[in-house]
Scaffold this motif. Structure first.
Motif, PDB file in Angstrom:
ATOM      1  N   ALA A 184      -4.562 -10.257  17.529  1.00 37.58           N
ATOM      2  CA  ALA A 184      -3.658 -10.797  18.546  1.00 37.58           C
ATOM      3  C   ALA A 184      -2.911 -12.025  18.030  1.00 37.58           C
ATOM      4  O   ALA A 184      -1.761 -12.263  18.395  1.00 37.58           O
ATOM      5  N   VAL A 185      -3.568 -12.782  17.149  1.00 38.47           N
ATOM      6  CA  VAL A 185      -2.907 -13.957  16.557  1.00 38.47           C
ATOM      7  C   VAL A 185      -1.789 -13.517  15.616  1.00 38.47           C
ATOM      8  O   VAL A 185      -0.729 -14.141  15.546  1.00 38.47           O
ATOM      9  N   LEU A 186      -2.018 -12.412  14.898  1.00 38.75           N
ATOM     10  CA  LEU A 186      -1.037 -11.936  13.919  1.00 38.75           C
ATOM     11  C   LEU A 186       0.185 -11.309  14.570  1.00 38.75           C
ATOM     12  O   LEU A 186       1.249 -11.255  13.973  1.00 38.75           O
ATOM     13  N   GLY A 187       0.064 -10.822  15.817  1.00 40.95           N
ATOM     14  CA  GLY A 187       1.217 -10.242  16.495  1.00 40.95           C
ATOM     15  C   GLY A 187       1.021  -8.783  16.832  1.00 40.95           C
ATOM     16  O   GLY A 187      -0.061  -8.207  16.634  1.00 40.95           O
ATOM     17  N   LYS A 188       2.088  -8.184  17.338  1.00 37.02           N
ATOM     18  CA  LYS A 188       2.011  -6.803  17.808  1.00 37.02           C
ATOM     19  C   LYS A 188       1.739  -5.829  16.675  1.00 37.02           C
ATOM     20  O   LYS A 188       1.006  -4.853  16.839  1.00 37.02           O
ATOM     21  N   THR A 189       2.331  -6.059  15.516  1.00 37.89           N
ATOM     22  CA  THR A 189       2.056  -5.236  14.338  1.00 37.89           C
ATOM     23  C   THR A 189       1.546  -6.145  13.230  1.00 37.89           C
ATOM     24  O   THR A 189       1.957  -7.304  13.136  1.00 37.89           O
ATOM     25  N   PHE A 190       0.666  -5.628  12.400  1.00 36.86           N
ATOM     26  CA  PHE A 190       0.054  -6.481  11.383  1.00 36.86           C
ATOM     27  C   PHE A 190      -0.479  -5.627  10.242  1.00 36.86           C
ATOM     28  O   PHE A 190      -0.909  -4.487  10.450  1.00 36.86           O
ATOM     29  N   PRO A 191      -0.459  -6.151   9.016  1.00 35.51           N
ATOM     30  CA  PRO A 191      -1.097  -5.468   7.887  1.00 35.51           C
ATOM     31  C   PRO A 191      -2.599  -5.775   7.885  1.00 35.51           C
ATOM     32  O   PRO A 191      -3.055  -6.718   8.536  1.00 35.51           O
TER      33      PRO A 191
END
Length: 222
Positions: A184-191
């Motif tokens: 959730a901290v990294l955002g909607k999409t994340f590696p």
């Protein structure tokens, strides 16, 4: 076919560079030599250049009769290409909710199931799907002969999409929740790599992500 690539910083270099990229994208779509559907979800998060690119593609396709369908979806009041036509989506009807639930379960449902899911899912496809998954995970749906029926506890079930999601998350292992908090901290999409760094080597990030995808909580994008 080679997809045209350009660094995002190049878009701001000059109008010529930006329109050159749009033209390259149009030519690439044309080179596919078949009807193309370009689908963009959550258009409310788009930037100005994306909207301009969609307008450019729609205009060029119309001029040259290129079989191109551009379909975007977003929240009410979202920005959209100037050349687009709005098609407001109403909540699903009770009949449509029943069809969606039966497609998810692979079988017929009785009226109690249909009425319950419609009342608590409010005709919203995402709410309906989350609610059905939650009912399955809690063994609150059971096949009774040819039909699926409800098997609710005395306290019933949470209503509303946020309550349903919260209820589903509460049943997850703590290591899974830790991963979701980090994501959730990294955002909607994340590696995956930043997740591995945040959670440490002791956490099997790949296995947890795969398990969350199986439950429909996360999804993989390419």
């Amino acid at each position: 076919h080679s997809f045209p690539t350009r660094r995002s910083s190049d878009l701001g270099a000059s109008p010529l560079a930006k329109w050159g990229l749009f033209e390259a994208l149009y030519r690439w779509l044309g080179s596919l030599a078949q009807p193309v559907a370009l689908v963009l979800d959550d258009i409310q998060w788009s930037d100005t250049e994306t909207l301009q690119a969609l307008d450019f593609l729609a205009g060029r396709a119309e001029e040259n009769r290129l079989p191109l369908l551009i379909l975007t979806s977003g929240r009410p009041g979202s920005p959209h290409p100037a050349s687009s036509k709005d098609i407001p989506l109403e909540p699903l009807s009770p009949e449509a909710v029943t069809q969606l639930v039966e497609a998810m379960l692979g079988g017929l449902v009785n009226k109690e199931v249909s009425d319950y899911v419609y009342a608590h899912g409010h005709g919203h496809p995402m709410s309906v799907c989350q609610l059905v998954r939650s009912l399955l995970e809690e063994s609150s749906l059971a096949r009774d002969g040819a039909f699926w029926s409800l098997n609710l506890s005395k306290d019933g079930r949470p209503s509303g999409i946020l309550s349903v999601v919260k209820h589903r998350l509460q049943s997850l292992p703590s290591s899974w929740l830790d991963l979701l908090y980090a994501a959730a901290v990294l955002g909607k999409t994340f590696p995956l790599q930043p997740l591995r760094v945040m959670l440490g080597e002791a956490t099997d990030t790949t296995e947890i992500v795969a398990s969350l995808c199986e439950r429909g909580i996360l999804s993989v994008s390419f």
